[in-house]
Design an enzyme around this catalytic site. Structure first.
Site, PDB file in Angstrom:
ATOM      1  N   GLY A  75     -10.390   2.978  -1.954  1.00  0.00           N
ATOM      2  CA  GLY A  75     -11.091   1.962  -2.901  1.00  0.00           C
ATOM      3  C   GLY A  75     -10.208   1.613  -4.088  1.00  0.00           C
ATOM      4  O   GLY A  75      -9.043   1.677  -3.985  1.00  0.00           O
ATOM      5  N   ARG A  76     -10.959   0.963  -5.075  1.00  0.00           N
ATOM      6  CA  ARG A  76     -10.190   0.752  -6.251  1.00  0.00           C
ATOM      7  C   ARG A  76     -10.122   1.802  -7.197  1.00  0.00           C
ATOM      8  O   ARG A  76      -9.277   1.795  -8.189  1.00  0.00           O
ATOM      9  CB  ARG A  76     -11.048  -0.525  -6.822  1.00  0.00           C
ATOM     10  CG  ARG A  76     -11.209  -1.834  -6.305  1.00  0.00           C
ATOM     11  CD  ARG A  76      -9.844  -2.537  -6.129  1.00  0.00           C
ATOM     12  NE  ARG A  76      -9.202  -2.942  -7.514  1.00  0.00           N
ATOM     13  CZ  ARG A  76      -9.459  -3.886  -8.133  1.00  0.00           C
ATOM     14  NH1 ARG A  76     -10.349  -4.819  -7.917  1.00  0.00           N
ATOM     15  NH2 ARG A  76      -8.728  -4.060  -9.347  1.00  0.00           N
TER      16      ARG A  76
ATOM     17  N   GLU B 167      -6.065   3.107  -8.034  1.00  0.00           N
ATOM     18  CA  GLU B 167      -5.740   2.040  -8.900  1.00  0.00           C
ATOM     19  C   GLU B 167      -6.241   2.155 -10.449  1.00  0.00           C
ATOM     20  O   GLU B 167      -5.192   2.224 -11.161  1.00  0.00           O
ATOM     21  CB  GLU B 167      -6.043   0.410  -8.402  1.00  0.00           C
ATOM     22  CG  GLU B 167      -5.304  -0.449  -9.343  1.00  0.00           C
ATOM     23  CD  GLU B 167      -5.871  -1.844  -8.567  1.00  0.00           C
ATOM     24  OE1 GLU B 167      -5.490  -2.811  -9.534  1.00  0.00           O
ATOM     25  OE2 GLU B 167      -6.310  -1.992  -7.543  1.00  0.00           O
TER      26      GLU B 167
ATOM     27  N   CYS C 131      -6.770   5.888   2.454  1.00  0.00           N
ATOM     28  CA  CYS C 131      -6.822   4.448   2.128  1.00  0.00           C
ATOM     29  C   CYS C 131      -5.725   4.101   1.222  1.00  0.00           C
ATOM     30  O   CYS C 131      -4.660   4.055   1.154  1.00  0.00           O
ATOM     31  CB  CYS C 131      -8.146   3.972   2.220  1.00  0.00           C
ATOM     32  SG  CYS C 131      -8.302   2.235   2.535  1.00  0.00           S
ATOM     33  N   HIS C 132      -6.396   3.760  -0.177  1.00  0.00           N
ATOM     34  CA  HIS C 132      -5.397   3.494  -1.240  1.00  0.00           C
ATOM     35  C   HIS C 132      -5.196   4.537  -2.129  1.00  0.00           C
ATOM     36  O   HIS C 132      -4.465   4.549  -3.009  1.00  0.00           O
ATOM     37  CB  HIS C 132      -6.312   2.514  -2.002  1.00  0.00           C
ATOM     38  CG  HIS C 132      -6.492   1.081  -1.638  1.00  0.00           C
ATOM     39  ND1 HIS C 132      -7.243   0.629  -0.745  1.00  0.00           N
ATOM     40  CD2 HIS C 132      -5.651  -0.153  -1.766  1.00  0.00           C
ATOM     41  CE1 HIS C 132      -6.923  -0.633  -0.292  1.00  0.00           C
ATOM     42  NE2 HIS C 132      -6.221  -1.088  -1.081  1.00  0.00           N
TER      43      HIS C 132
ATOM     44  N   TYR D 243      -3.710   2.359   3.627  1.00  0.00           N
ATOM     45  CA  TYR D 243      -4.130   1.014   3.906  1.00  0.00           C
ATOM     46  C   TYR D 243      -3.144  -0.084   4.002  1.00  0.00           C
ATOM     47  O   TYR D 243      -2.375   0.132   3.106  1.00  0.00           O
ATOM     48  CB  TYR D 243      -5.100   0.686   2.884  1.00  0.00           C
ATOM     49  CG  TYR D 243      -5.609  -0.905   2.952  1.00  0.00           C
ATOM     50  CD1 TYR D 243      -6.571  -1.024   4.098  1.00  0.00           C
ATOM     51  CD2 TYR D 243      -5.499  -1.732   2.273  1.00  0.00           C
ATOM     52  CE1 TYR D 243      -7.005  -2.205   4.287  1.00  0.00           C
ATOM     53  CE2 TYR D 243      -5.935  -3.078   2.324  1.00  0.00           C
ATOM     54  CZ  TYR D 243      -6.808  -3.364   3.304  1.00  0.00           C
ATOM     55  OH  TYR D 243      -7.352  -4.595   3.485  1.00  0.00           O
TER      56      TYR D 243
END
Length: 194
Positions: free
Chosen positions: A91-92, A95, A121-122, A141
């Protein structure tokens, strides 16, 4: 009992967190949630005593799941020897987490110590920021493929990849494949029973 440190920030992927959290609990592992702050910015007011006290921070996933922070990144870094496993849901969250020096340092130290790391994923964004991606084989991802390649890692077009103590998972839809690889790693390390 082994402990798994989860790195979460606003916008983490709810299902990736939920799946990994409960899968590890099933194996007898204690999860600990780390975020940039342990407490909410607004304290809790007790009308009976008139006192203010810290309010545990709730971090919200991108689909609305809220998790309560157990410790801050700073605390986790100070107590890093207590943790056997690192989990980075996507997800975010990754980051946002990599903006915090302590979160990046947690990842660097745990990877270098050979502790099992699951990045979904991320999640590999934190591996890139920690400088531990170079020479590794990873998936993620597709949108962060260039980040992985530019960090000196080999991007592998597979659902889940294990490279030493790191398991990376491409996407939420293939969590089962990644979980299987990660559980095998934990068994090899003696953190769970066969």
């Amino acid at each position: 009992m082994p402990k798994a440190l989860f790195i979460v920030e606003e916008g983490f992927d709810d299902l990736e967190f939920f799946y990994a959290y409960h899968r590890l609990v099933e194996e007898g592992i204690t999860p600990v949630i780390a975020s940039s702050r342990k407490y909410d910015e607004v304290p809790a007011y007790d009308p009976e005593t008139g006192e203010l006290r810290p309010r545990p921070r709730r971090v919200r996933g991108k689909h609305g799941l809220e998790v309560v922070t157990d410790i801050s990144f700073r605390e986790a870094l100070e107590r890093l020897n207590e943790f056997d496993i690192l989990v980075i849901p996507g997800g975010r969250g990754p980051e946002r987490a990599r903006r915090h020096r302590e979160a990046v340092e947690i990842v660097r130290r745990m990877v270098e110590a050979g502790k099992p790391v699951l990045a979904i994923c991320h999640g590999p964004q934190l591996l890139v920021s920690a400088g531990v991606a170079r020479g590794r084989r990873m998936t993620a991802y597709w949108g962060i493929r260039d980040d992985i390649v530019n960090a000196g890692a080999e991007y592998v077009d597979q659902d889940a990849v294990r490279d030493g103590n790191i398991v990376t998972v491409r996407h939420t839809t293939v969590l089962g494949k990644g979980s299987k690889l990660f559980i095998e790693l934990l068994r090899e390390k003696g953190l769970i029973k066969r």
